[in-house]
Design an enzyme around this catalytic site. Structure first.
Site, short mmCIF file in Angstrom:
data_model
loop_
_atom_site.label_atom_id
_atom_site.label_comp_id
_atom_site.label_asym_id
_atom_site.label_seq_id
_atom_site.Cartn_x
_atom_site.Cartn_y
_atom_site.Cartn_z
N HIS A 110 0.90 -1.24 -0.02
CA HIS A 110 -0.15 0.03 -0.07
C HIS A 110 0.87 1.19 0.08
O HIS A 110 0.28 2.36 -0.28
CB HIS A 110 -0.71 0.06 1.13
CG HIS A 110 -2.00 -0.84 1.30
ND1 HIS A 110 -2.92 -1.10 0.19
CD2 HIS A 110 -2.22 -2.20 2.12
CE1 HIS A 110 -3.63 -2.23 0.41
NE2 HIS A 110 -3.07 -2.75 1.57
N ASP A 112 -2.19 -10.50 -2.85
CA ASP A 112 -3.12 -10.20 -1.52
C ASP A 112 -4.40 -9.90 -1.75
O ASP A 112 -4.64 -9.72 -3.09
CB ASP A 112 -2.32 -8.97 -0.95
CG ASP A 112 -2.85 -8.58 0.50
OD1 ASP A 112 -2.12 -8.90 1.24
OD2 ASP A 112 -3.96 -7.84 0.56
N TYR A 166 -4.26 -12.26 8.12
CA TYR A 166 -4.64 -12.04 9.58
C TYR A 166 -5.19 -13.29 10.22
O TYR A 166 -5.61 -13.02 11.43
CB TYR A 166 -5.36 -10.95 9.62
CG TYR A 166 -4.65 -9.78 8.71
CD1 TYR A 166 -3.44 -9.34 9.24
CD2 TYR A 166 -4.90 -9.48 7.32
CE1 TYR A 166 -2.78 -8.31 8.54
CE2 TYR A 166 -4.26 -8.45 6.76
CZ TYR A 166 -3.24 -7.93 7.01
OH TYR A 166 -2.45 -7.34 6.36
C1 6XA Z 1 -7.34 -1.46 7.49
C2 6XA Z 1 -7.34 -2.38 6.18
C3 6XA Z 1 -5.74 -2.49 6.01
C4 6XA Z 1 -5.61 -3.64 4.88
C5 6XA Z 1 -4.19 -4.24 5.04
C6 6XA Z 1 -3.74 -5.16 4.09
N1 6XA Z 1 -8.71 -0.97 7.30
N2 6XA Z 1 -3.28 -5.09 2.98
O1 6XA Z 1 -3.57 -6.36 4.35
O2 6XA Z 1 -2.92 -5.86 2.11
ZN ZN Z 2 -4.23 -7.58 2.47
#
Ligand code: 6XA
Ligand code: ZN
Length: 343
Positions: A160, A196, A324
């Site tokens: 990101h 992802d 996660y």
């Molecule tokens: C938070 C969402 C962040 C996503 C992070 C992620 N509201 N990016 O796993 O690949």
């Molecule tokens: Zn992600």
């Protein structure tokens, strides 16, 4: 497959993530990497090395100098300003506000460089982000030296992060730097394949106007999923980069049949384009039980995805991104690698 991993990822563990209007323990937590590490060893992928120091030259060449100075000093500035908690800016520049004038005030400056406020910066964040980048770089060097593939167990993740923004748990874009290192070392065309669950907005942004790096991403549709404001199918690149971005946004409930169809298309595009090296942004949050995502992949599907990626026949660096469902993160990540290895 050689693995690069730094224990310094533990330096980054904020107390708080802003989620649903509450502060919660961050989903992106150190145990994620520990589970992957344990699973690697359990499955016999025991060639795991510390990457050593981050080479700042490729990082400085790609990232905005003001952004890097901010990341390095944000915590100290925040403390010096008398702020009691972790660095979370209150305000982010929105429509019709000035983008060319970074504020002096650290709360304003953090907002200037922030793209999503769930992500806190702590005293250990910069060190952890550098260690994550170091793993990615070491994996790239290993592949550049002749190995078919390597896995960078990066934490925090990177996809990101743009050249001048952090957020979505990311600070420095590991995959983008790896792609550029391949280019700098002579590869004419490099592809980044982002599997992802979330769109890799940072990687897309960095290469959007360039015709030498192809970016493909299979992800939750932005209407429904973070990062919300990028990752639509009609984003195909600009200028010299026209035609070198391929987005596959997919709806809630997407299972492996549809997901793998998108993956196959992305792989075919990369093959037809003539990539000479591949960087995989390896998130496993497309898993059915991921707490913040909405795809329905099961653990064996990740091994199958690894097999499909292998058919490109390219020198490949895997960089860890999200995922996660803590205990399954290890299984699913290693499944991709084993699928790739034909294990
Ligand atoms: C938070 C969402 C962040 C996503 C992070 C992620 N509201 N990016 O796993 O690949
Ligand atoms: Zn992600």
């Amino acid at each position: 497959m050689k693995v690069f991993f730094s224990e310094d990822h533990r330096l980054h563990f904020p107390q708080a993530e802003l989620s649903g209007g509450q502060f919660v323990t961050p989903y992106e937590r150190p145990s994620r990497a520990e589970y992957v590490y344990q699973r690697l060893k359990q499955q016999g992928l025991r060639d795991i090395a510390d990457p050593g120091a981050c080479d700042m030259a490729p990082v400085r060449a790609m990232m905005d100098p003001g952004f890097l100075a901010f990341l390095e000093t944000a915590w100290d500035q925040w403390k010096a300003a008398g702020c009691a908690g972790e660095v979370i800016p209150a305000a982010i520049p929105a429509r019709r506000m000035q983008m060319a004038r970074p504020p002096r005030n650290i709360d304003g400056l953090a907002g200037y460089y922030c793209l999503a406020q769930e992500t806190a910066i702590t005293g250990g964040t910069w060190g952890a982000a550098l260690s994550s980048m170091a793993s990615a770089q070491a994996a790239q060097r290993h592949v550049a030296a002749g190995a078919r593939s390597a896995f960078a167990l990066c934490r925090p993740p990177g996809h990101h992060a743009t050249a001048d923004m952090y957020g979505g748990y990311c600070f420095l874009n590991n995959a983008a730097v790896v792609a550029q290192m391949f280019r700098d070392q002579g590869a004419g065309r490099v592809a980044v394949l982002d599997i992802d669950f979330h769109h890799g907005n940072g990687t897309q942004d960095i290469f959007y106007g360039r015709g030498d790096v192809f970016f493909a991403s299979v992800h939750g549709a932005p209407e429904d999923a973070f990062p919300y404001f990028l990752g639509f199918a009609d984003e195909t690149g600009a200028g010299a980069g026209e035609g070198t971005t391929a987005n596959y946004p997919l709806p809630p409930g997407t299972g492996y049949d549809r997901w793998s169809g998108a993956l196959d298309d992305a792989i075919a595009r990369i093959k037809a384009w003539g990539a000479e090296a591949l960087v995989v942004s390896l998130g496993v949050d497309a898993y059915k039980d991921d707490p913040i995502s909405f795809f329905k992949l099961d653990s064996p599907d990740f091994a199958d995805a690894g097999r499909r990626i292998e058919t490109l026949g390219l020198p490949t660096v895997f960089c860890m991104e999200g995922g996660y469902a803590i205990e399954a993160v290890g299984i699913n990540t290693v499944n991709v690698l084993e699928g790739f290895l034909g294990a």
